[in-house]
Design an enzyme around this catalytic site. Structure first.
Site, PDB file in Angstrom:
ATOM      1  N   HIS A 129       0.857  -1.040   0.064  1.00  0.00           N
ATOM      2  CA  HIS A 129       0.048  -0.055  -0.085  1.00  0.00           C
ATOM      3  C   HIS A 129       0.740   1.164   0.065  1.00  0.00           C
ATOM      4  O   HIS A 129       1.777   1.343   0.964  1.00  0.00           O
ATOM      5  CB  HIS A 129      -0.889  -0.065   1.403  1.00  0.00           C
ATOM      6  CG  HIS A 129      -1.952   1.042   1.137  1.00  0.00           C
ATOM      7  ND1 HIS A 129      -1.812   2.173   1.309  1.00  0.00           N
ATOM      8  CD2 HIS A 129      -3.382   0.840   1.101  1.00  0.00           C
ATOM      9  CE1 HIS A 129      -2.910   2.900   1.209  1.00  0.00           C
ATOM     10  NE2 HIS A 129      -4.031   1.975   0.826  1.00  0.00           N
ATOM     11  N   ARG A 144      -6.615  10.517  -0.241  1.00  0.00           N
ATOM     12  CA  ARG A 144      -6.429  10.863  -1.845  1.00  0.00           C
ATOM     13  C   ARG A 144      -7.641  10.844  -2.479  1.00  0.00           C
ATOM     14  O   ARG A 144      -7.941  11.932  -3.118  1.00  0.00           O
ATOM     15  CB  ARG A 144      -5.209   9.994  -2.394  1.00  0.00           C
ATOM     16  CG  ARG A 144      -3.778  10.086  -1.821  1.00  0.00           C
ATOM     17  CD  ARG A 144      -2.893   9.077  -2.565  1.00  0.00           C
ATOM     18  NE  ARG A 144      -3.414   7.800  -1.727  1.00  0.00           N
ATOM     19  CZ  ARG A 144      -2.999   6.630  -2.182  1.00  0.00           C
ATOM     20  NH1 ARG A 144      -3.221   6.487  -3.566  1.00  0.00           N
ATOM     21  NH2 ARG A 144      -3.305   5.623  -1.598  1.00  0.00           N
TER      22      ARG A 144
END
Lengths: 251, 636
Positions: free
Chosen positions: B251, B271
């Site tokens: 990740h 994000r």
């Protein structure tokens, strides 16, 4: 920076146990669980402790640190001075299994006694429409990570084993409030909250709210509103009369 | 060994995360007596760590969304190595699985019309993730946990016993699967109670593996201690096979500081909700890392990327929302080039992008996590983040419709422990939906298998049970042997350094040598104390699984000479259309891991036709694309 800390950790089982002293290294930024892990890796390989996520999300590593119910993974070592002895003991309200691990089955028993969510009969998947503002009240209670610190600290059961059968505890009061405030739920659990789950035992000292690692306002947002709803339900003369009439009509 | 505790069930589910609980709910709903076995307490599974959401094309946020678009995004995210049929079933069934949760009490965030809200995520063309703030996994687990309780209450009403049809065996670890002879069907499982250390045997003709992943073999990981690859190893040792083990997802955004929290996840929602990545020069470096295959779908300028949040119809998404493998590699490169943050990550900033109150409302767990663990206020300053081992795409080779494991009748696998669905890289949000879709399918198929069975069920032999018990006790036999904690740390360091985010043949060979050495030393591991809740012993037993699975990862990583998704070879940086046609299949004879090549199942033309030909040419060989050409001409 790294330093050697003094730790006292309770070790034992359901028959006996006592505090063991350790001198153990602590590094910058560490939490109490890191130190417990270092003890396992270097000095006490069979030291029993529950933990899972180490990020404050699963609620497994509950214990008492210097007498306060805390998550081991969310208690930073920087909250203590380097000279301070850190004492770690198992949750007091539940029977010890070994070292820092306790038998928390009381909570699972209580969870099973509360009638489950009951949506409107015949409601189809994808059908529900709910406003954000209406789901937010119950969402606060669904943040609960079931660490059971609130159950552990509550004085109704902390030193009163005898109250356990009649008292579900703060975790299940927020469950009752969650269902009562759930926009879809159809079941009324208010009387049961009072009669079966012991809501009336609570005298709102807010100890549960204080220890909640998720900062759920257990007392203000769940217990007090539930107490008010119970009162409305049971003692409001109009509601009482209405209930009499409809009950009679049903006969 | 004669008086081992024994329980008989129709279906035994190993693992109580999203897949395991959904499978158990299905099996019990089909009327079968079902047991769920988990290493932790009920409700603590790793699924609670999932933050962002559940991907399902309900079309609540953008009416253009449908299963075909979701399918397409999933295949692109996996760089076309996914088993097409799993990706298809997943995209088609995810909405039903989410809606069903609502009727079990789940409370998702809402749209203005009162429908389930959906958020943007990396690799998803439309806002698609049903979510509850940034604690969606917890909502999923709690809902399934409460559904199980509801079923138990129904059983109590009918039979006077909550556990008449469905029982959870918490804090119980399975160490071996039992079969009726080496080629027979599943007969059950052998394990021990963590609390007492006593052994327990489950007799059952169907076992569903739902044990999650393998991240604890890596040093920097977002995974909890439970993720020791148990299901992967149990499947292998019982004679089944694993595929795609070389694909491990790092990740892109884990915490990097302080050291003790290194690896803890920072949700992609940061994000998705507007957060941007910057290097030490303050530059939004992701614009330099958009690969050719994705060039057409991502913004070229910061202005366009910023406009997209408000007007997705007329702008392309910012490259911060590329699939995870791309973002993780980009961060890795920036840090290597000396443009990293003070603690060896990059900056993830949402503080300059959203008002403080909005950040607290949308990302409450992140706000809490950084405040409590790192003294960082994410509403006022950027976070420092870097890649962390998060997910394994590889897993048990299963039939896509039934989740039946290869070569072992009665064995099923669902969720992270199963392979194929995500190809070489999983999109965020596709895991929770995977758990629900394939958990239900595994539960249904296992029930069908058991229901069709005659009265004589496969039986485990006493000698297998005795052997399993003896193996579990080996660590108590040695004195002054190897320390399991030390071996575990060495394994994590090895995998992190040598089979991590960027790989090279010589380094992977070095890792294999070290794994061989660790395996040998693990045979001499010794533990102190007795069997009651002894973490040293538990780790010693888990180590065996971690070593076996790590060897699979390393061997497959050495074999695949290309770079794709969660497998990046420094010495073979290109993606190869020839390698795309190949799955690597791991098996073991008990001593060695074997890796064989097997053709990837061929996607039917009607699904291939969902992509335009120019895009397909970036992944497929000319012959494969030509098949589509012929088909299309014929139908016209």
């Amino acid at each position: 920076m790294a330093y050697d800390a003094q730790f006292r950790v309770w070790r034992g089982d359901d028959t006996a146990g006592d505090l063991h002293d350790f001198t153990v290294q602590v590094n910058e930024g560490e939490v109490v669980l890191d130190v417990i892990h270092r003890l396992q890796a270097t000095q006490a390989p069979d030291l029993a402790v529950r933990w899972n996520c180490k990020a404050g999300k699963c609620g497994s590593c509950s214990a008492e640190i210097n007498g306060r119910p805390r998550l081991l993974c969310m208690t930073r070592m920087s909250t203590f001075t380097e000279a301070e002895t850190v004492t770690v003991t198992p949750l007091r309200a539940f029977p010890v299994i070994r070292d820092l691990v306790t038998d928390v089955s009381f909570n699972y028993t209580k969870a099973r006694e509360i009638p489950s969510f009951a949506p409107p009969p015949g409601m189809k998947p994808g059908e529900p429409r709910m406003a954000q503002v209406d789901v937010e009240r119950s969402q606060e209670f669904r943040k609960c990570i079931e660490c059971f610190l609130c159950q552990n600290t509550c004085h109704v059961v902390r030193d009163h084993e005898e109250n356990k059968t009649a008292f579900a505890g703060p975790r299940y009061f927020i469950r009752l409030a969650e269902l009562d405030m759930h926009p879809l739920d159809q079941l009324d659990r208010k009387n049961a909250a009072q009669e079966q789950y012991g809501l009336g035992f609570c005298n709102i000292t807010k100890c549960c709210t204080e220890v909640c690692p998720e900062h759920i306002k257990i007392t203000d947002n769940a217990i007090i509103p539930m107490k008010e709803r119970v009162v409305d339900n049971r003692y409001d003369p109009l509601v009482w009369l209405g209930r009499k009439i409809t009950r009679r009509g049903a006969d | 060994m004669t008086d081992i505790e024994r329980h008989a069930y129709d279906v035994v589910v190993i693992g109580a995360g999203g897949a395991g609980l959904r499978a158990a709910i299905e099996a019990r709903s089909q009327g079968l007596r079902t047991a769920v076995i988990c290493k932790s307490l009920f409700g603590k599974a790793h699924t609670v760590m999932a933050e962002g959401g559940i991907a399902a094309s309900m079309g609540n946020a953008n009416a253009n969304d449908n299963w075909q678009v979701h399918f397409r995004d999933t295949m692109r995210g996996g760089k076309f190595l996914n088993h097409w049929r799993m990706a298809e079933l997943h995209a088609k069934e995810a909405p039903e699985r989410v809606w069903e949760l609502e009727l079990w009490g789940a409370l998702f965030d809402r749209t203005k019309e009162g429908k389930i809200s959906q958020r943007n995520f990396g690799g998803h063309e439309y806002p698609r993730l049903a979510h509850v703030g940034d604690r969606t996994g917890l909502e999923l687990i709690r809902t399934l946990q409460q559904r199980i309780v509801a079923l138990q209450q129904a059983d109590f009403a009918e039979y006077g016993d909550y556990e008449a049809k469905l029982k959870v065996f918490a804090e119980c670890t399975i160490t071996e699967l039992l079969r009726e002879g080496p080629d027979g069907g599943i007969a059950g499982a052998f394990g021990y109670w963590r609390e007492s250390g006593r052994f327990v045997v489950f007799d059952a003709p169907a076992v569903i593996l739902a044990t999650g992943g393998i991240g604890k073999s890596f040093k920097v990981t977002s995974n909890s201690w439970e993720y020791t690859g148990d299901g992967h190893a149990l499947a292998l040792r019982s004679g089944s096979t694993l595929i795609n083990m070389e694909f491990v997802q790092f990740h892109p955004t884990g915490m990097v500081w302080p050291p003790s929290v290194k690896g803890i996840l920072v949700t992609e929602s940061v994000r998705g909700d507007g957060g941007v990545l910057r290097n030490s020069e303050g530059k939004r470096f992701m614009f330099n890392y958009v690969p050719d295959v994705f060039r057409a779908q991502y913004a070229q300028t910061e202005e366009e990327g910023d406009r997209w949040y408000e007007d997705p119809e007329h702008n392309h998404r910012p490259p911060e929302l590329l699939p995870r493998d791309e973002v993780a590699r980009a961060i890795n490169s920036e840090v290597k080039a000396g443009r990293g943050s003070p603690h060896g990550g990059v900056f993830l900033d949402v503080s300059t992008r959203l008002p403080a109150d909005e950040i607290k409302r949308r990302l409450p767990s992140m706000h809490h996590q950084f405040k409590e663990l790192a003294d960082v206020d994410i509403t006022a300053e950027p976070m420092e983040v870097g890649p962390t081992c998060h997910y394994v795409m590889g897993g048990v080779e299963v039939d896509p419709d039934t989740e039946q494991a290869a070569r072992v009748p009665g064995l099923y696998a669902a969720g992270e422990v199963a392979g194929g669905m995500h190809g070489s890289n999983r999109l965020g949000g596709n895991s929770l939906s995977d758990l629900l879709v394939f958990g239900r399918r595994a539960g249904a198929a296992a029930s069908e298998y058991v229901s069709a069975m005659s009265d004589s069920r496969p039986a485990a032999s006493q000698s297998d049970i005795d052997a399993a018990a003896a193996r579990a006790l080996v660590p108590f036999e040695h004195e002054g042997g190897e320390n399991p904690y030390t071996l575990h740390q060495e394994l994590q360091q090895t995998m992190n350094d040598l089979v991590g985010i960027i790989r090279r043949a010589d380094e992977v060979r070095d890792a294999l040598k070290r794994l061989e050495d660790l395996k040998e030393r693990a045979g001499r591991v010794s533990v102190e104390g007795h069997r009651q809740f002894n973490p040293g012993w538990h780790l010693a037993l888990d180590l065996r699984n971690m070593l076996l699975v790590s060897e699979c990862v390393a061997r497959a990583a050495l074999e695949r000479e290309e770079s794709r998704g969660g497998h990046t070879r420094d010495d073979f940086p290109q993606m190869s259309p020839e390698w795309r046609k190949v799955n690597l299949v791991c098996s073991t004879d008990g001593n060695e891991v074997r890796v064989e090549r097997k053709p990837l199942p061929v996607m039917p033309p009607e699904l291939l036709g969902l992509f335009d030909r120019a895009e397909l040419r970036k992944y497929l060989t000319e012959e494969e694309v030509a098949v589509l050409g012929a088909e299309v001409e014929e139908t016209h």
